[in-house]
Design an enzyme around this catalytic site. Structure first.
Site, PDB file in Angstrom:
ATOM      1  CG  ASN A   9       5.995  -4.344   0.119  1.00  0.00           C
ATOM      2  OD1 ASN A   9       7.045  -4.577  -0.477  1.00  0.00           O
ATOM      3  ND2 ASN A   9       5.046  -3.554  -0.368  1.00  0.00           N
ATOM      4  CE  LYS A  11       5.830  -0.155   0.884  1.00  0.00           C
ATOM      5  NZ  LYS A  11       5.055   1.054   1.146  1.00  0.00           N
ATOM      6  CG  HIS A  97       2.155  -1.857  -3.156  1.00  0.00           C
ATOM      7  ND1 HIS A  97       2.366  -0.496  -3.115  1.00  0.00           N
ATOM      8  CD2 HIS A  97       2.176  -2.279  -1.877  1.00  0.00           C
ATOM      9  CE1 HIS A  97       2.507  -0.122  -1.841  1.00  0.00           C
ATOM     10  NE2 HIS A  97       2.387  -1.196  -1.078  1.00  0.00           N
ATOM     11  CD  GLU A  99       4.728   2.047  -2.314  1.00  0.00           C
ATOM     12  OE1 GLU A  99       5.510   1.096  -2.496  1.00  0.00           O
ATOM     13  OE2 GLU A  99       4.411   2.469  -1.175  1.00  0.00           O
ATOM     14  CD  GLU A 169      -0.711  -2.297   1.228  1.00  0.00           C
ATOM     15  OE1 GLU A 169      -0.037  -2.682   2.187  1.00  0.00           O
ATOM     16  OE2 GLU A 169      -0.209  -1.875   0.171  1.00  0.00           O
ATOM     17  N   GLY A 175       2.829   4.666   4.643  1.00  0.00           N
ATOM     18  CA  GLY A 175       4.048   5.432   4.888  1.00  0.00           C
ATOM     19  C   GLY A 175       3.798   6.801   5.503  1.00  0.00           C
ATOM     20  CB  SER A 215       0.839   3.515   9.269  1.00  0.00           C
ATOM     21  OG  SER A 215       1.273   4.468   8.306  1.00  0.00           O
ATOM     22  N   GLY A 236       5.022  -2.302   5.511  1.00  0.00           N
ATOM     23  CA  GLY A 236       6.163  -1.673   4.857  1.00  0.00           C
ATOM     24  C   GLY A 236       7.224  -1.296   5.878  1.00  0.00           C
ATOM     25  N   GLY A 237       7.240  -0.038   6.273  1.00  0.00           N
ATOM     26  CA  GLY A 237       8.296   0.508   7.143  1.00  0.00           C
ATOM     27  C   GLY A 237       8.647  -0.367   8.335  1.00  0.00           C
TER      28      GLY A 237
HETATM   29  P1  13P Z   1       3.811   1.201   5.517  1.00  0.00           P
HETATM   30  O1  13P Z   1       3.654   0.061   6.470  1.00  0.00           O
HETATM   31  O2  13P Z   1       5.213   1.751   5.467  1.00  0.00           O
HETATM   32  O3  13P Z   1       2.771   2.264   5.726  1.00  0.00           O
HETATM   33  O4  13P Z   1       3.563   0.607   4.048  1.00  0.00           O
HETATM   34  C1  13P Z   1       2.435  -0.158   3.834  1.00  0.00           C
HETATM   35  C2  13P Z   1       2.584  -0.823   2.525  1.00  0.00           C
HETATM   36  O5  13P Z   1       2.560  -0.206   1.480  1.00  0.00           O
HETATM   37  C3  13P Z   1       2.804  -2.282   2.530  1.00  0.00           C
HETATM   38  O6  13P Z   1       2.674  -2.805   1.258  1.00  0.00           O
END
Ligand code: 13P
Length: 253
Positions: A9, A11, A97, A99, A169, A175, A215, A236-237
């Site tokens: 992802n 983002k 998600h 967010e 999640e 994050g 994470s 994500g990251g």
């Molecule tokens: P991180 O892997 O950066 O913690 O983000 C997870 C996420 O929100 C994936 O959709």
């Protein structure tokens, strides 16, 4: 074996050029996926055709949207309809998600409409659920996730529900560098599977991939994915780095 999925992802990160470089970096690793394994790239809308072109001809590599509208079409400036995604051959879409829920006020009801529109257009929803830290601190996470699933998904037919991918999640792990422990992830994934078994049946529950997000990185992916009810990750990251994400793909069962 149930489908195992490494989903990136991105983002709202990376320019087009950086995105292209990242995809090239990962694809140049030539990681071969088994029939039950998928690598999915949820990229920003303007990069969907790029991602589709890059993965074309690569077995079980796919592009995904990060969201779609809860409306079919019409005067909704700035929105993207599921039908539009279908028209450019997108077959996966992240929905709900945390967010989106937090910053764009997406609620369970509106998510139910998005899921329906995706399914009507042959798009597999990667449906996200998960609790905040304050909910976990009072031990109310199982009920909270149950409500999310009940209000957005549990009115769909068994046939439709079998097309779904779930991503658990925990918001406190996104994050933050704080990963849920393997035990915490497995416990919630088993709970989610059990909810599907109760609402539908065991065979259907066993069919649905449940990804963990929060994470995930190369260093913890293997241990997390090793859990019986963890079927990969939504990342994500660590998905923004070719070496990291390649290792995460390799960590799939
Ligand atoms: P991180 O892997 O950066 O913690 O983000 C997870 C996420 O929100 C994936 O959709």
């Amino acid at each position: 074996m149930r489908q195992q999925i490494a989903a990136a992802n991105w983002k709202m990160n990376l320019t087009y050029q950086q995105g292209e470089q990242l995809l090239d970096g990962i694809l140049n690793e030539n990681i071969e996926l088994a029939n039950h394994q998928l690598a999915v790239f949820a990229v920003p809308f303007p990069y969907l055709t790029l991602a589709t072109q890059k993965v074309s001809g690569r077995k079980n590599y796919l592009a995904s949207a990060q969201n779609c509208s809860d409306q079919k079409s019409g005067a909704y400036t700035g929105e993207v309809a599921a039908e539009m995604l279908k028209s450019i051959n997108i077959r996966y879409c992240v929905l709900g998600h945390s967010e989106r829920r937090e910053y764009f006020s997406e609620r369970n009801q509106s998510l139910a409409q998005r899921v329906a529109l995706c399914l009507e257009n042959g798009i597999t929803p990667i449906f996200c659920c998960g609790e905040t830290l304050s909910i976990r601190e009072v031990g109310a996470q199982e009920g909270y996730v149950e409500t999310q699933l009940m209000e957005s998904l549990f009115h769909f037919s068994e046939e439709d529900i079998r097309k779904m991918v779930i991503a658990y999640e925990p918001i406190w792990a996104i994050g933050t560098g704080k990963t849920a422990s393997v035990g915490q992830a497995q416990e919630m994934h088993a709970h989610i599977r059990n909810l599907f078994a109760k609402k539908y049946n065991k065979a259907t529950a066993n069919h649905i991939p449940i990804l963990y997000g929060g994470s995930v990185k190369a260093a913890n992916a293997k241990e997390l994915f090793h859990s019986p009810d963890v079927d990969g990750g939504l990342v994500g990251g660590a998905s923004l780095n070719a070496t990291e994400f390649s290792s995460i793909i390799r960590a799939l069962k």
